[in-house]
Design an enzyme around this catalytic site. Structure first.
Site, short mmCIF file in Angstrom:
data_model
loop_
_atom_site.label_atom_id
_atom_site.label_comp_id
_atom_site.label_asym_id
_atom_site.label_seq_id
_atom_site.Cartn_x
_atom_site.Cartn_y
_atom_site.Cartn_z
CG HIS A 128 2.21 2.45 4.30
ND1 HIS A 128 2.91 3.91 4.11
CD2 HIS A 128 2.41 1.72 3.05
CE1 HIS A 128 2.65 3.84 3.31
NE2 HIS A 128 2.98 2.94 2.14
CG ASP B 90 2.64 4.16 -1.24
OD1 ASP B 90 3.58 4.14 -0.36
OD2 ASP B 90 2.28 3.82 -2.42
#
Length: 291
Positions: free
Chosen positions: A269, A104
């Site tokens: 994610h 991320d």
């Protein structure tokens, strides 16, 4: 793993680190994303530095500027500056080169560091992200829908006003929405919430996103100059994550000279926590071929 505070340019950074007995061991730098801290690597670290690890690495996993127990200054959140933070930490630990793994926001810091200081990067692994430049130049509706939070966080003062007193509710929305294997994150979500309830923490994380205009401008210069990453790059993404139904490795081809990648099944994610075993297997295979 031990923990230590390392000062770089008057800012203190909380770091998890492990130094193997073998001075010739390769180094690994792990960079977390939002809304997390270096704690997201808890299930990955034993496979790289634990007593049962196949190979012992010189390991460091810092809380990024503004995150976790690291200082939360009011400036310096462009990725070039955040990359210099990491270089300062490496210098303090005597690390010249390292394998970088960035998830991320940490992947964006690692990408910028690899462009600016390629001599410090052995390999780069990016988790569940496309390049920032690609995201803000493709104009696709799916990008706007999936990353609405990014545009919100870029606004001045507004995200602070909307989340004041509701940090837990706000963060839990993303942990629920972005996961496939939620049971692997549930025991740790409260820790992340407490980290972001610290004074200045939410503001600092929004400042990370507010630096996007500056980050994209620098990325555009590199893109126009056809500056690409030359070290081996591995792009992994969750089959059920933010990049679902997109071949992220293909996107990275415009920014690299040597990239491989694939989706991780049954994963959202948060790859380091949802699929740590698969991630470790991918890293070992990648690093063995890059040696």
């Amino acid at each position: 793993m031990d923990a230590r505070f390392i000062t770089v340019d008057d800012n203190s950074f909380h770091c998890l680190f492990g130094e193997p007995a073998d001075d010739s061991a390769e180094a690994v730098v792990l960079l977390h994303g939002w809304p997390q801290t270096a704690g997201c690597w808890r299930d990955v670290i034993p496979g790289l530095h634990g007593p049962d690890a196949e190979t012992q690495y010189h390991l460091v996993a810092p809380d990024l500027r503004g995150y976790g127990l690291s200082d939360k200054p009011t400036d310096g959140y462009d990725k070039r500056r955040m990359a210099r933070d990491i270089l300062g930490i490496m210098d303090s630990l005597g690390i010249d080169r390292a394998h970088f793994v960035g998830h991320d926001r940490g992947g964006r810091v690692a990408h910028r560091l690899a462009l600016d200081s390629p001599e410090r990067v052995t390999t780069l692994t990016v988790l569940d992200i496309a390049p920032t430049h690609a995201m803000f130049t493709n104009g696709r509706m799916r990008t706007a829908e999936g990353y609405f939070h990014w545009l919100l966080h870029m606004q001045k003062d507004l995200p602070e006003a909307l989340t004041a007193g509701r940090t837990a509710e706000y963060l839990r929305y993303f942990f629920e929405r972005w996961t496939v294997r939620r049971e692997r994150l549930d025991p740790h979500i409260d820790d992340y919430v407490r980290a972001f309830e610290q004074p200045g923490a939410m503001r600092a994380s929004f400042d990370d996103y507010r630096a996007t205009h500056e980050d994209v401008a620098v990325d555009e210069e590199d893109f126009r100059a056809q500056r690409k990453l030359r070290m081996p790059v591995l792009a992994l993404w969750g089959a059920g994550g933010l990049a679902a139904n997109t071949d992220i490795a293909t996107v990275w081809e415009s920014y690299t000279e040597n990239v491989d990648g694939r989706p991780i099944p049954d994963c959202g994610h948060f790859i380091p926590e949802e699929a740590p075993e698969t991630l470790l297997s991918e890293l070992r295979e990648f690093w063995s071929h890059a040696a």
